[in-house]
Design an enzyme around this catalytic site. Sequence first.
Site, mmCIF file in Angstrom:
data_model
loop_
_atom_site.group_PDB
_atom_site.id
_atom_site.type_symbol
_atom_site.label_atom_id
_atom_site.label_comp_id
_atom_site.label_asym_id
_atom_site.label_seq_id
_atom_site.Cartn_x
_atom_site.Cartn_y
_atom_site.Cartn_z
ATOM 1 N N LEU A 364 0.836 -1.205 0.000
ATOM 2 C CA LEU A 364 0.000 0.000 0.000
ATOM 3 C C LEU A 364 0.866 1.249 0.000
ATOM 4 O O LEU A 364 0.471 2.296 -0.484
ATOM 5 C CB LEU A 364 -0.896 0.013 1.239
ATOM 6 C CG LEU A 364 -2.032 -0.999 1.255
ATOM 7 C CD1 LEU A 364 -2.657 -1.059 2.632
ATOM 8 C CD2 LEU A 364 -3.076 -0.630 0.213
ATOM 9 N N GLY A 367 6.435 4.040 4.663
ATOM 10 C CA GLY A 367 6.620 5.247 5.466
ATOM 11 C C GLY A 367 7.886 5.147 6.268
ATOM 12 O O GLY A 367 8.746 4.309 6.001
ATOM 13 N N GLY A 368 7.992 6.019 7.238
ATOM 14 C CA GLY A 368 9.202 6.069 8.030
ATOM 15 C C GLY A 368 9.486 4.794 8.815
ATOM 16 O O GLY A 368 10.619 4.530 9.184
ATOM 17 N N ARG A 371 7.212 -0.840 5.435
ATOM 18 C CA ARG A 371 6.215 -0.992 4.384
ATOM 19 C C ARG A 371 4.864 -1.402 4.947
ATOM 20 O O ARG A 371 4.796 -2.053 5.987
ATOM 21 C CB ARG A 371 6.675 -2.047 3.385
ATOM 22 C CG ARG A 371 7.891 -1.613 2.631
ATOM 23 C CD ARG A 371 8.504 -2.765 1.888
ATOM 24 N NE ARG A 371 9.757 -2.337 1.310
ATOM 25 C CZ ARG A 371 9.859 -1.672 0.158
ATOM 26 N NH1 ARG A 371 8.788 -1.407 -0.548
ATOM 27 N NH2 ARG A 371 11.029 -1.303 -0.298
ATOM 28 N N VAL A 372 3.829 -1.028 4.217
ATOM 29 C CA VAL A 372 2.477 -1.367 4.630
ATOM 30 C C VAL A 372 1.840 -2.200 3.521
ATOM 31 O O VAL A 372 1.864 -1.810 2.356
ATOM 32 C CB VAL A 372 1.643 -0.088 4.874
ATOM 33 C CG1 VAL A 372 0.252 -0.452 5.365
ATOM 34 C CG2 VAL A 372 2.334 0.815 5.883
ATOM 35 N N LYS A 387 1.442 -3.436 8.798
ATOM 36 C CA LYS A 387 2.618 -2.562 8.774
ATOM 37 C C LYS A 387 3.807 -3.342 9.312
ATOM 38 O O LYS A 387 3.751 -3.887 10.419
ATOM 39 C CB LYS A 387 2.340 -1.326 9.628
ATOM 40 C CG LYS A 387 3.471 -0.328 9.634
ATOM 41 C CD LYS A 387 3.065 0.942 10.365
ATOM 42 C CE LYS A 387 2.357 1.921 9.458
ATOM 43 N NZ LYS A 387 2.215 3.252 10.032
ATOM 44 N N ASP A 495 2.801 12.833 15.677
ATOM 45 C CA ASP A 495 3.111 12.912 14.244
ATOM 46 C C ASP A 495 1.851 13.166 13.418
ATOM 47 O O ASP A 495 1.525 12.416 12.499
ATOM 48 C CB ASP A 495 3.840 11.637 13.792
ATOM 49 C CG ASP A 495 4.681 11.843 12.545
ATOM 50 O OD1 ASP A 495 4.758 13.004 12.061
ATOM 51 O OD2 ASP A 495 5.256 10.871 12.038
HETATM 52 N N1 ATP Z 1 -4.731 1.224 7.510
HETATM 53 C C1 ATP Z 1 -4.374 1.519 6.266
HETATM 54 N N2 ATP Z 1 -5.212 1.315 5.249
HETATM 55 C C2 ATP Z 1 -4.868 1.619 3.982
HETATM 56 N N3 ATP Z 1 -3.674 2.140 3.624
HETATM 57 C C3 ATP Z 1 -2.786 2.365 4.600
HETATM 58 C C4 ATP Z 1 -3.079 2.072 5.973
HETATM 59 N N4 ATP Z 1 -1.998 2.407 6.702
HETATM 60 C C5 ATP Z 1 -1.091 2.899 5.849
HETATM 61 N N5 ATP Z 1 -1.543 2.872 4.577
HETATM 62 C C6 ATP Z 1 -0.832 3.309 3.375
HETATM 63 O O1 ATP Z 1 0.550 3.074 3.549
HETATM 64 C C7 ATP Z 1 1.293 4.276 3.408
HETATM 65 C C8 ATP Z 1 2.427 4.297 4.389
HETATM 66 O O2 ATP Z 1 1.948 4.456 5.672
HETATM 67 P P1 ATP Z 1 2.845 4.861 6.899
HETATM 68 O O3 ATP Z 1 1.972 5.280 7.973
HETATM 69 O O4 ATP Z 1 3.806 3.766 7.170
HETATM 70 O O5 ATP Z 1 3.752 6.027 6.343
HETATM 71 P P2 ATP Z 1 3.569 7.575 6.349
HETATM 72 O O6 ATP Z 1 2.410 7.943 7.189
HETATM 73 O O7 ATP Z 1 3.565 8.011 4.941
HETATM 74 O O8 ATP Z 1 4.899 8.050 7.003
HETATM 75 P P3 ATP Z 1 5.295 8.067 8.543
HETATM 76 O O9 ATP Z 1 6.044 6.839 8.795
HETATM 77 O O10 ATP Z 1 6.136 9.281 8.638
HETATM 78 O O11 ATP Z 1 4.069 8.168 9.356
HETATM 79 C C9 ATP Z 1 0.295 5.388 3.606
HETATM 80 O O12 ATP Z 1 0.637 6.515 2.853
HETATM 81 C C10 ATP Z 1 -1.004 4.778 3.131
HETATM 82 O O13 ATP Z 1 -1.148 5.028 1.747
#
Ligand code: ATP
Length: 702
Positions: A364, A367-368, A371-372, A387, A495
């Site tokens: 998906l 992020g920091g 991977r998700v 995640k 955050d």
């Molecule tokens: N519960 C979820 N349902 C659908 N997509 C998600 C979900 N959680 C995260 N994602 C997707 O995965 C991506 C990465 O999420 P993540 O929270 O790891 O990173 P981020 O918010 O971009 O950065 P950070 O780590 O700084 O918070 C998001 O931009 C989103 O598109």
Amino acid sequence: MVDSRWVVLWLLFLFFSYGLLGAAAASAGDGRFLYSGFAGSNLDLDGTATVTPRGKLQLTNGTVQLKGHAFHPTSLRLRRNNNATVRSFSSSFVFGILPAAPGGLGGHGIALIVAPRKDFPSGIASQYMGFLNKTSNGNACNHIFAVELDTILNPDFHDLDNNHVGVDINNLTSVEAATAGYYDDVTGEFRSLTLISGEAMRAWVDYDGAAKRVDVTLAPAGVAKKPRRPLVSATVDLSTVITDQAYIGFSSSTGTLSTRHYVLGWSFGVDEPAPELDVAKLPKLPPIERPKEDVPKILLTIALPVVSGALTFAMLATCVLLLLRRRYRYVELREDWEIEFGAHRLSHKDLFHATHGFNPKNLLGAGGFGRVYKGVLPNSGTEVAVKRVCHESRQGMKEFVAEVASIGRLRHRNLVQLLGYCRLKDELLLVYDYMPNGSLDKFLYNNNNAHHGDNNNKQQLPALSWAQRFQIIKGVASGLLYLHEEWEQVVVHRDVKPSNVLLDAGMNARLGDFGLARLRGHGAGAELQTTVVAGTFGYIAPELALTGKASPLTDVFAFGAFLLEVVTGRRPIDDGGNGGGGTVMLIDWVFEHWRRETLVEVVDPGIITRGDQYDVNELSLALKVGLLCSQPMADMRPSMRQVMQYLQGDASPPDLSTAAQHMGLSMLALLQNQGFDSYVMSSSSSSSSSMKRLDTSLSTGR
Ligand SMILES: Nc1ncnc2c1ncn2[C@@H]1O[C@H](COP(=O)(O)OP(=O)(O)OP(=O)(O)O)[C@@H](O)[C@H]1O
Ligand SMILES: *[C@@H]1O[C@H](CO)[C@@H](O)[C@H](O)[C@H]1NC(C)=O
Ligand SMILES: *[C@@H]1O[C@H](CO)[C@@H](O)[C@H](O)[C@H]1NC(C)=O
Ligand SMILES: *[C@@H]1O[C@H](CO)[C@@H](O)[C@H](O)[C@H]1NC(C)=O
Ligand SMILES: *[C@@H]1O[C@H](CO)[C@@H](O)[C@H](O)[C@H]1NC(C)=O
């Protein structure tokens, strides 16, 4: 004037000396030749070999998987009589190999060959160099002596590297070989050469009939004289190899990469050194083409094979590694202290199946933390987002899992529900409700400069209407209020930003990643009572940057930045596009417009161009709340409860002009005053990196 009598005498001398020296001398002259360039020569050419208008012999023309041959037209007389031993002979040539692109990719090389024939219809291109094939390789009936200048490492032929010179007898596995280079006459040092450099080089092949030894010497074309020490020396009796009637020539082939092989000059002598080549008089090699308009072709011919090769290799390597490590790595860790959180544990097997083995197709975003992946839980059929969070330190893990477990008890319609977790050796898997509409950042920013490098953020989605935006703002505020005040203990999000706001099927905002920011502190420094200022630059309140202490009011600051962002469609820090030039803090920019009573100008044009109704009062209320929350002085900011009241119209926000007196100092000036200009500078140096994380270790002794 030359006296004509001298000419007659000279001719007589020649005649007699010729007669006196007899048959031996006559045949010594037989094989001798010298080509200073090939213009007007009558070489026997086939395949891709051609002589260019300027006299270069081009053995291959850059087309892949082809071969070319060029032979001196007449046979050599290498034996005095049939069945006699092969005499000493010597050949020298200047050559150049042009890679497909600068950087030296290409293949396969050039071979100087002595063979019973001049045509090789069954010779195969690529690794067979155009003169052998799978069945004929190694066959003594070939009667082929060759010196290969090979630019590909072929393990089948025990090649030592991808840049070598070898002596071959009927067989592409060289009798002797060495990495291309030469020995300096003065120092004796070895100096390597790159065959496929696009530079002209010179080679000498000398056979000593008495010693039954082949010497091959290489040097840059500019070196005045043949280095004394040969590069390769092979003891071979060519009498058993070379036939009575034999021809000398070049064979060359390309493989999967476009390469051009050239010979610029060539000489040959029997029982004497090869006639000297005057390098200055030879044609020049073409320069290496820099790929410009040819990019698609270059991509296809180099990048594609290389990238796909590399990918295949990487995938195979990964598979092997995964298989090897799987048993070890996917051992789930369970310890006594976890039993109390047992309800939230999910098995790795289930999560692995749910995400089809963490298939890249299920990715998906990243992020920091990691991977998700999207997944469907096998038992319940629930759609989830998994995640993957890397962790190395066991220190702090217990604390963190405890926190995760307590987060699991948080329930609010504006929070992304944490369903459970799974702990592995060096990885933590967090399982959340799946949010079909992804993260909010993808819907913002009309200037199309999505910040994260991952694909999911690149697509440009339609602008959100004001009604949707206002609902999102209120949703996030409500989620934050719950974390700050409505749960049994105060939870600071740390955050708040658009990429951490996810949208459910009804486009309702749900705050994600709560509590996670604390994980960033769990590292080597955890036991040193150090905490890390976690957050994203532009959302970090000044006091947080200074003290490292997060509080509900630092969340309020981030919420203010977030709110202004949702209304304006701009990032908190912008380095242009506002006409001003230089770094612009969104807060200052909005505040400036508020002062000039031109607040309408800051609204995201995306809202206006949609053409649907929007409430101007709501818009300016939101902007006002955003400015109130973004005040540099923490105690001037409203609490989330007050924010909620303002947004719902249950209370009216205080007059901004009183706040303005305190705001006097601009945000940018404030940061610069406090020595944060280096952050501001580095964040603004590239517009898309203005979201740089600020992870500064500060000792706090919490
Ligand atoms: N519960 C979820 N349902 C659908 N997509 C998600 C979900 N959680 C995260 N994602 C997707 O995965 C991506 C990465 O999420 P993540 O929270 O790891 O990173 P981020 O918010 O971009 O950065 P950070 O780590 O700084 O918070 C998001 O931009 C989103 O598109
Ligand atoms: C190279 O030579 C082959 C065979 O002679 C020919 O088919 C091909 O078009 C040539 N390619 C170029 C780029 O000249
Ligand atoms: C050369 O050797 C072959 C076999 O060794 C023999 O049959 C042939 O007669 C020889 N030729 C001459 C000219 O000696
Ligand atoms: C290989 O080459 C030899 C002769 O050099 C030829 O007779 C044979 O048919 C070739 N084999 C293949 C598979 O092309
Ligand atoms: C080619 O030479 C190598 C090394 O000498 C040898 O191992 C191999 O068997 C030879 N190939 C054939 C087909 O004879």
